[in-house]
Write a protein that holds these residues in place. Structure first.
Motif, PDB file in Angstrom:
ATOM      1  N   ARG A 121      11.271 -19.792  90.393  1.00  0.00           N
ATOM      2  CA  ARG A 121      10.623 -19.748  89.071  1.00  0.00           C
ATOM      3  C   ARG A 121       9.965 -18.417  88.778  1.00  0.00           C
ATOM      4  N   ARG A 122       9.282 -17.876  89.785  1.00  0.00           N
ATOM      5  CA  ARG A 122       8.555 -16.611  89.543  1.00  0.00           C
ATOM      6  C   ARG A 122       9.488 -15.398  89.648  1.00  0.00           C
ATOM      7  N   GLY A 123      10.778 -15.649  89.934  1.00  0.00           N
ATOM      8  CA  GLY A 123      11.722 -14.549  90.106  1.00  0.00           C
ATOM      9  C   GLY A 123      11.672 -14.022  91.532  1.00  0.00           C
ATOM     10  N   ALA A 124      12.691 -13.270  91.934  1.00  0.00           N
ATOM     11  CA  ALA A 124      12.709 -12.713  93.291  1.00  0.00           C
ATOM     12  C   ALA A 124      13.282 -11.301  93.214  1.00  0.00           C
ATOM     13  N   ASP A 125      12.589 -10.359  93.838  1.00  0.00           N
ATOM     14  CA  ASP A 125      13.147  -8.999  93.890  1.00  0.00           C
ATOM     15  C   ASP A 125      14.424  -9.001  94.720  1.00  0.00           C
ATOM     16  N   VAL A 126      14.390  -9.760  95.814  1.00  0.00           N
ATOM     17  CA  VAL A 126      15.593  -9.870  96.645  1.00  0.00           C
ATOM     18  C   VAL A 126      15.913 -11.342  96.834  1.00  0.00           C
ATOM     19  N   LEU A 127      17.139 -11.723  96.515  1.00  0.00           N
ATOM     20  CA  LEU A 127      17.564 -13.083  96.794  1.00  0.00           C
ATOM     21  C   LEU A 127      18.719 -13.023  97.787  1.00  0.00           C
ATOM     22  N   VAL A 128      18.570 -13.727  98.898  1.00  0.00           N
ATOM     23  CA  VAL A 128      19.658 -13.827  99.875  1.00  0.00           C
ATOM     24  C   VAL A 128      20.259 -15.214  99.676  1.00  0.00           C
ATOM     25  N   ALA A 129      21.579 -15.278  99.492  1.00  0.00           N
ATOM     26  CA  ALA A 129      22.165 -16.569  99.107  1.00  0.00           C
ATOM     27  C   ALA A 129      23.556 -16.755  99.687  1.00  0.00           C
ATOM     28  N   THR A 130      23.931 -18.008  99.902  1.00  0.00           N
ATOM     29  CA  THR A 130      25.341 -18.320 100.157  1.00  0.00           C
ATOM     30  C   THR A 130      25.958 -18.613  98.787  1.00  0.00           C
ATOM     31  N   PRO A 131      27.270 -18.337  98.632  1.00  0.00           N
ATOM     32  CA  PRO A 131      27.843 -18.349  97.283  1.00  0.00           C
ATOM     33  C   PRO A 131      27.763 -19.703  96.545  1.00  0.00           C
ATOM     34  N   GLY A 132      28.090 -20.792  97.233  1.00  0.00           N
ATOM     35  CA  GLY A 132      28.148 -22.092  96.555  1.00  0.00           C
ATOM     36  C   GLY A 132      26.791 -22.496  95.987  1.00  0.00           C
ATOM     37  N   ARG A 133      25.750 -22.372  96.792  1.00  0.00           N
ATOM     38  CA  ARG A 133      24.423 -22.777  96.328  1.00  0.00           C
ATOM     39  C   ARG A 133      23.928 -21.862  95.211  1.00  0.00           C
ATOM     40  N   LEU A 134      24.284 -20.583  95.294  1.00  0.00           N
ATOM     41  CA  LEU A 134      23.864 -19.664  94.236  1.00  0.00           C
ATOM     42  C   LEU A 134      24.448 -20.130  92.892  1.00  0.00           C
ATOM     43  N   LEU A 135      25.722 -20.511  92.903  1.00  0.00           N
ATOM     44  CA  LEU A 135      26.347 -20.965  91.647  1.00  0.00           C
ATOM     45  C   LEU A 135      25.682 -22.255  91.153  1.00  0.00           C
ATOM     46  N   ASP A 136      25.371 -23.159  92.060  1.00  0.00           N
ATOM     47  CA  ASP A 136      24.665 -24.392  91.658  1.00  0.00           C
ATOM     48  C   ASP A 136      23.347 -24.036  90.976  1.00  0.00           C
ATOM     49  N   LEU A 137      22.623 -23.116  91.562  1.00  0.00           N
ATOM     50  CA  LEU A 137      21.314 -22.737  91.000  1.00  0.00           C
ATOM     51  C   LEU A 137      21.485 -22.069  89.636  1.00  0.00           C
ATOM     52  N   TYR A 138      22.539 -21.284  89.526  1.00  0.00           N
ATOM     53  CA  TYR A 138      22.807 -20.627  88.248  1.00  0.00           C
ATOM     54  C   TYR A 138      23.094 -21.680  87.168  1.00  0.00           C
ATOM     55  N   HIS A 139      23.921 -22.671  87.530  1.00  0.00           N
ATOM     56  CA  HIS A 139      24.272 -23.696  86.539  1.00  0.00           C
ATOM     57  C   HIS A 139      23.071 -24.533  86.138  1.00  0.00           C
ATOM     58  N   GLN A 140      22.066 -24.570  86.972  1.00  0.00           N
ATOM     59  CA  GLN A 140      20.837 -25.305  86.637  1.00  0.00           C
ATOM     60  C   GLN A 140      19.810 -24.369  85.991  1.00  0.00           C
ATOM     61  N   ASN A 141      20.229 -23.175  85.630  1.00  0.00           N
ATOM     62  CA  ASN A 141      19.338 -22.193  85.006  1.00  0.00           C
ATOM     63  C   ASN A 141      18.172 -21.753  85.884  1.00  0.00           C
ATOM     64  N   ALA A 142      18.304 -21.959  87.168  1.00  0.00           N
ATOM     65  CA  ALA A 142      17.200 -21.581  88.058  1.00  0.00           C
ATOM     66  C   ALA A 142      17.256 -20.107  88.423  1.00  0.00           C
ATOM     67  N   VAL A 143      18.441 -19.502  88.274  1.00  0.00           N
ATOM     68  CA  VAL A 143      18.544 -18.083  88.581  1.00  0.00           C
ATOM     69  C   VAL A 143      19.309 -17.376  87.459  1.00  0.00           C
ATOM     70  N   LYS A 144      18.786 -16.205  87.085  1.00  0.00           N
ATOM     71  CA  LYS A 144      19.404 -15.424  86.008  1.00  0.00           C
ATOM     72  C   LYS A 144      19.632 -14.002  86.487  1.00  0.00           C
ATOM     73  N   PHE A 145      20.621 -13.370  85.922  1.00  0.00           N
ATOM     74  CA  PHE A 145      21.031 -12.077  86.488  1.00  0.00           C
ATOM     75  C   PHE A 145      20.757 -10.879  85.575  1.00  0.00           C
ATOM     76  N   ARG A 146      19.969 -11.074  84.519  1.00  0.00           N
ATOM     77  CA  ARG A 146      19.809  -9.972  83.564  1.00  0.00           C
ATOM     78  C   ARG A 146      19.160  -8.737  84.202  1.00  0.00           C
ATOM     79  N   GLN A 147      18.278  -8.971  85.162  1.00  0.00           N
ATOM     80  CA  GLN A 147      17.575  -7.821  85.778  1.00  0.00           C
ATOM     81  C   GLN A 147      18.261  -7.302  87.039  1.00  0.00           C
ATOM     82  N   LEU A 148      19.458  -7.834  87.324  1.00  0.00           N
ATOM     83  CA  LEU A 148      20.090  -7.496  88.610  1.00  0.00           C
ATOM     84  C   LEU A 148      20.491  -6.020  88.697  1.00  0.00           C
TER      85      LEU A 148
END
Ligand code: AMP
Length: 430
Positions: A121-148
């Motif tokens: 929620r507060r955002g993360a400067d660095v996110l370490v992720a496995t691909p499948g879970r990252l996509l799940d989180l993206y689809h739930q709007n929990a992670v956004k990539f505008r600042q990437l």
């Protein structure tokens, strides 16, 4: 050459000093300045070369300078193939970034998603992720990539082996075009190069000659012993040599459970990792092993393959592996940067043929040590080195990689393994 001359600032240098690193490894010498300059990087580097610090340090350096991260946004994404590697890289980010006011998070599948959504929620400067879970989180709007700003693919070859190509491509399509890309892979096959062409832009190519990497030596020996005395011999070796962190390989799940029960009756803290254990249990046991709560971790080959544990002081082959090449994978878990590791095999008469196959593969006889009180009744014959070359097995092309079924995974693992064998051998043994 010192870390200070590579363009890292004091808070990062202090964190490095705390880790006890005195000088950069060859890959770090090349990757750190290139990444700080903002270049894309494509590096051929295996575990044990210091590759993680090679990208995490300059990444933190870059992130320490930019804008603050906003809610649910991330500034750097590190993709890894396995949960264990994600956790390990996450720990490195936390350690190297401890003097910076950056926020990092680690997400992977197999555990509840809600706590991860809360963390993001507060955002993360660095996110370490496995691909499948990252996509799940993206689809739930929990992670956004505008600042990437930066994308890192760690162990890209393993990601392809595990069938993550579709997920990776989906993720890349979601990221801002303008970004820095860093790709690390143990091997650079045609497939990896093809993927690289879609990701990195005019990259600095780094390839560390395995012979130049952190010198790792493995002391190998074997104890001839009767099958029914192996548990007692292992107990004696652990106690007499004060081994405090031992990875023990066995062939079967039952064998693993049986050995753990035996060691516990001898007051040795032990736990098993095998295919019947839940992800939660595996993560917990691994963490306890790393922190020293568990002294002996007993693993089957298949279960060990997904685990990112290496640089251990001591590996024991309680049974010799069915697949000869697994011997090299097993002993490759030992040997810390510039320190030596030890690999001991307990060999009974029934295993003579496997022993000969291993010695032929590694092109050397494994020195024998007879332990007093354990001279086998069933003698293990003397071996003679068979120097005839072994025909390389042709790796078959995987049909459709499945990542969620154990059967699919094991097929892919076996194939990726044969292609890695020679390389590991070159690095660790010769
Ligand atoms: P990696 O190749 O990233 O898996 O790192 C292998 C091991 O080397 C890790 O245990 C690191 O803590 C250690 N390491 C990384 N950089 C250095 C360094 N410059 N000097 C000594 N050890 C290092």
């Amino acid at each position: 050459m010192s870390f200070a001359s590579l363009g890292l600032s004091v808070p990062v240098l202090d964190a490095i000093a705390e880790q006890g690193y005195e000088a950069p490894t060859p890959i770090q010498l090349e990757s750190i300045p290139a990444i700080i300059r903002g270049r894309d990087v494509m590096a051929a580097a295996q575990t044990g070369t210091g590759k993680t610090a090679g990208f995490v340090l300059p990444l933190l350096e870059r992130l320490s300078k930019g804008d603050r991260v906003r809610a649910n946004q991330i500034r750097a994404l590190i993709l890894t193939p396995t949960r264990e590697l994600a956790a390990q890289v996450g720990a490195s980010v936390a350690a190297y970034g401890k003097n910076l006011s950056l926020h990092s998070a680690v997400v992977f599948g197999g555990v509840k998603i809600n706590p991860q959504m809360m963390k993001l929620r507060r955002g993360a400067d660095v996110l370490v992720a496995t691909p499948g879970r990252l996509l799940d989180l993206y689809h739930q709007n929990a992670v956004k990539f505008r600042q990437l700003e930066v994308l890192v693919l760690d162990e890209a070859d393993r990601m392809l082996d595990m069938g993550f190509i579709d997920e990776i491509q989906k993720i890349i399509a979601l990221l801002p075009r303008q970004r820095q890309n860093l790709m690390f892979s143990a091997t650079f096959s045609d497939e990896i190069r093809q993927l690289a062409r879609t990701i990195v832009n005019d990259p600095v190519e780094i390839s560390v000659n395995p012979a130049e990497t952190t010198a790792t030596t493995i002391e190998q020996w074997m104890c001839p012993v009767d099958k029914n005395r192996k548990s007692a011999l292992l107990t004696q070796l652990i106690k007499n040599n004060n081994w405090d962190q031992v990875l023990v390989f066995v062939r079967t799940k039952n064998g693993a459970d049986r050995l753990v029960r035996y060691l516990q009756t001898k007051d040795i803290k032990a736990a098993a990792i095998h295919g019947d254990k839940s992800q939660g249990a595996r993560t917990r046991v691994l963490a306890e092993f790393k922190t020293g709560l568990i002294r002996v971790l007993v693993a089957t080959d298949l279960a060990a393959r997904g685990l990112d544990i290496n640089q251990l002081p001591q590996v024991v082959n309680f049974d010799l592996p069915h697949i000869t090449e697994d011997y090299i994978h097993r002993i490759g878990r030992t040997g810390r940067a510039s320190l030596s590791g030890r690999a001991v095999s307990l060999v009974c008469a029934d295993e003579f043929e496997q022993l000969s196959d291993i010695e032929r593969l590694i092109k050397q006889l494994i020195p024998r040590k007879l332990i007093e009180g354990f001279k086998p009744v069933q003698e293990v014959p003397e071996s003679h080195l068979d120097l005839r070359p072994i025909k390389p097995r042709k790796p078959k092309k995987p049909k459709k990689p499945k990542t969620d079924s154990r059967a699919g995974q094991s097929v892919i693992d076996t194939q990726s393994q044969s292609s890695k064998t020679q390389k590991v051998q070159a690095r660790k043994i010769k």
